[in-house]
Scaffold this active site. Structure first.
Site, PDB file in Angstrom:
ATOM      1  N   LYS A  47      98.924 -13.659 -47.206  1.00 35.78           N
ATOM      2  CA  LYS A  47      99.996 -13.120 -48.064  1.00 35.78           C
ATOM      3  C   LYS A  47      99.949 -11.602 -48.066  1.00 35.78           C
ATOM      4  CE  LYS A  47     102.078 -16.321 -51.139  1.00 35.78           C
ATOM      5  NZ  LYS A  47     102.409 -16.751 -52.480  1.00 35.78           N
ATOM      6  N   LYS A  65     105.084 -27.626 -35.922  1.00 41.56           N
ATOM      7  CA  LYS A  65     104.354 -28.403 -36.924  1.00 41.56           C
ATOM      8  C   LYS A  65     105.262 -28.657 -38.139  1.00 41.56           C
ATOM      9  CE  LYS A  65     100.542 -28.271 -40.076  1.00 41.56           C
ATOM     10  NZ  LYS A  65      99.848 -27.526 -41.064  1.00 41.56           N
ATOM     11  N   LYS A  73     106.952 -27.639 -45.038  1.00 47.64           N
ATOM     12  CA  LYS A  73     108.120 -27.297 -45.856  1.00 47.64           C
ATOM     13  C   LYS A  73     108.504 -25.835 -45.679  1.00 47.64           C
ATOM     14  CE  LYS A  73     105.442 -27.171 -50.133  1.00 47.64           C
ATOM     15  NZ  LYS A  73     104.232 -27.637 -49.448  1.00 47.64           N
TER      16      LYS A  73
HETATM   17  P1  ADP Z   1     103.327 -27.705 -46.089  1.00 53.14           P
HETATM   18  O1  ADP Z   1     102.847 -27.156 -44.759  1.00 53.14           O
HETATM   19  O2  ADP Z   1     104.550 -28.523 -45.945  1.00 53.14           O
HETATM   20  O3  ADP Z   1     103.425 -26.621 -47.158  1.00 53.14           O
HETATM   21  P2  ADP Z   1     100.900 -28.449 -47.458  1.00 53.14           P
HETATM   22  O4  ADP Z   1     100.193 -27.233 -46.979  1.00 53.14           O
HETATM   23  O5  ADP Z   1     101.254 -28.560 -48.908  1.00 53.14           O
HETATM   24  O6  ADP Z   1     102.203 -28.703 -46.557  1.00 53.14           O
HETATM   25  O7  ADP Z   1     100.087 -29.742 -47.007  1.00 53.14           O
HETATM   26  C1  ADP Z   1      99.141 -30.445 -47.749  1.00 53.14           C
HETATM   27  C2  ADP Z   1      98.233 -31.132 -46.744  1.00 53.14           C
HETATM   28  O8  ADP Z   1      99.002 -32.002 -45.875  1.00 53.14           O
HETATM   29  C3  ADP Z   1      97.566 -30.116 -45.797  1.00 53.14           C
HETATM   30  O9  ADP Z   1      96.326 -29.713 -46.280  1.00 53.14           O
HETATM   31  C4  ADP Z   1      97.430 -30.862 -44.493  1.00 53.14           C
HETATM   32  O10 ADP Z   1      96.182 -31.525 -44.453  1.00 53.14           O
HETATM   33  C5  ADP Z   1      98.521 -31.921 -44.536  1.00 53.14           C
HETATM   34  N1  ADP Z   1      99.642 -31.584 -43.610  1.00 53.14           N
HETATM   35  C6  ADP Z   1     100.744 -30.864 -43.913  1.00 53.14           C
HETATM   36  N2  ADP Z   1     101.589 -30.778 -42.858  1.00 53.14           N
HETATM   37  C7  ADP Z   1     100.994 -31.462 -41.855  1.00 53.14           C
HETATM   38  C8  ADP Z   1     101.367 -31.754 -40.487  1.00 53.14           C
HETATM   39  N3  ADP Z   1     102.534 -31.335 -39.969  1.00 53.14           N
HETATM   40  N4  ADP Z   1     100.512 -32.479 -39.735  1.00 53.14           N
HETATM   41  C9  ADP Z   1      99.342 -32.921 -40.260  1.00 53.14           C
HETATM   42  N5  ADP Z   1      98.942 -32.689 -41.520  1.00 53.14           N
HETATM   43  C10 ADP Z   1      99.747 -31.966 -42.317  1.00 53.14           C
END
Ligand code: ADP
Ligand code: TRP
Length: 324
Positions: A110, A190, A193
């Site tokens: 950040k 990947k 969100k």
């Molecule tokens: P985002 O990337 O959508 O903000 P988060 O960081 O909140 O998602 O994700 C929570 C957990 O879900 C992460 O710690 C990770 O282990 C898993 N995760 C999120 N996106 C993926 C993905 N595309 N492939 C595999 N695991 C994922």
């Protein structure tokens, strides 16, 4: 083993969250003493609209229950319902070296982007350590991105034990789900969100179908044979289709002469079937929110009992409980 993991209610859960994390966490409930929590205090570092945060928190509980988290096997609770965690956080904060937090990637990233980070984000790893240590957790299943935070947690526990010459904290171990699928999003990157490329777990089926039909594909001629493993449509299909369907599809890719439209349709069909039970279970819980609140209250009760024991042990070690 005592297993603990948390997930932030910062948006609707998507396939990446499920196949990359939630599915593995839930599996632990069958063999171990498992604690799972919805990290709403952590979410405050990003979600600052109260109605939105409330909504995501309840959605997270509904999603987890729908996906198979069994409240009779595992303890499910909301982080803020266990105030012992925040109390413990302060006790840990007082021994935390600033340099350690400055090296943590969430804050570093950040700052590098020039975004103003607040003290909540800066001290986030300490709260995460409290989450873990409050339950004498042995194993913490997390994605690779969280490995650094578990190291911080171990550091803080070790230095507290060392300073106060005690064994107040149990050192946890990360169980990194390395073999978990890196789930691609609708644009092939990947799924996340932050990239706006997600397939949400329980979105309207018609809408989901439309999204799937719009997944980007390469523009190679239909006749060309293709390597299935390299194609993100196939990677998604593999997650939700039955093994024999996956094999058939792989053979079709290698043979060539097919259209991506067919694959997308097959993907949408397979996804509907794969999540049908969870979807039905979610609708049931949605219709009786009081039951869900009860499950969370019961989980919080059990969690407070355990966290209270640990807190008393730690308060006694550092001189906060002052009566002799
Ligand atoms: P985002 O990337 O959508 O903000 P988060 O960081 O909140 O998602 O994700 C929570 C957990 O879900 C992460 O710690 C990770 O282990 C898993 N995760 C999120 N996106 C993926 C993905 N595309 N492939 C595999 N695991 C994922
Ligand atoms: N930081 C984790 C994430 O963003 C969520 C989390 C908070 C967590 N506290 C935890 C995970 C304790 C495991 C243990 O994904």
């Amino acid at each position: 083993m005592r297993v603990l993991s948390g997930i932030q209610p910062t948006g609707r859960f998507h396939w990446g969250n499920y196949f990359g994390a939630i599915r593995q966490y839930i599996a632990f409930q069958n063999e171990h003493e498992a604690y799972y929590f919805i990290a709403n205090l952590h979410a405050l570092t990003t979600v600052r609209d109260p109605a939105v945060l409330r909504g995501y928190t309840l959605d997270a509980a509904l999603d987890l229950l729908a996906l198979g988290l069994d409240p009779n096997r595992a303890t499910l609770f909301v982080q803020s319902d266990v105030p012992e965690v925040s109390q413990l956080c302060w006790l840990l904060m007082t021994g935390t070296n600033l340099g350690l937090l400055e090296r943590c990637h969430a804050f570093k990233e950040k700052k590098a982007k020039g975004i103003n980070a607040d003290a909540g984000l800066f001290t986030y790893p300490v709260l995460m350590a409290a989450d873990i240590l409050a339950f004498d957790s042995n194993w913490v299943p997390v994605g690779e991105d969280q490995g650094q935070h578990i190291e911080v947690c171990r550091d803080l526990a070790r230095s507290f034990n060392h300073h106060y010459r005690c064994e107040a904290f149990v050192l946890p171990e990360a169980r990194i789900t390395v073999d978990a699928a890196k789930v691609p999003g609708t644009d092939g990157q990947k799924m996340s969100k932050s990239y706006d490329n997600t397939l949400a777990l329980f979105e309207d089926q018609k809408q989901q179908r439309k999204k799937i039909m719009r997944i980007t594909t390469d523009s190679r001629p239909m006749e060309d044979p293709k390597a299935p493993e390299e194609d993100h449509l196939f990677q998604l299909y593999r997650l939700v289709a039955k093994p024999e369907q996956v094999e058939e599809m792989a053979a079709l890719y290698r043979r060539g002469g097919f259209g991506y439209g067919e694959v997308k349709k097959a993907l949408a069909d397979a996804a509907e079937l794969y999540f049908a039970d969870a979807r039905a279970r979610r609708a049931e819980y949605e219709a009786k929110p009081n039951e869900v609140y009860e499950i969370l209250a019961d989980g919080a009760g059990r969690a407070r009992k355990k966290a209270g024991e640990v807190l008393r042990r730690v308060e006694s070690a550092c001189g906060i409980s002052y009566r002799k």
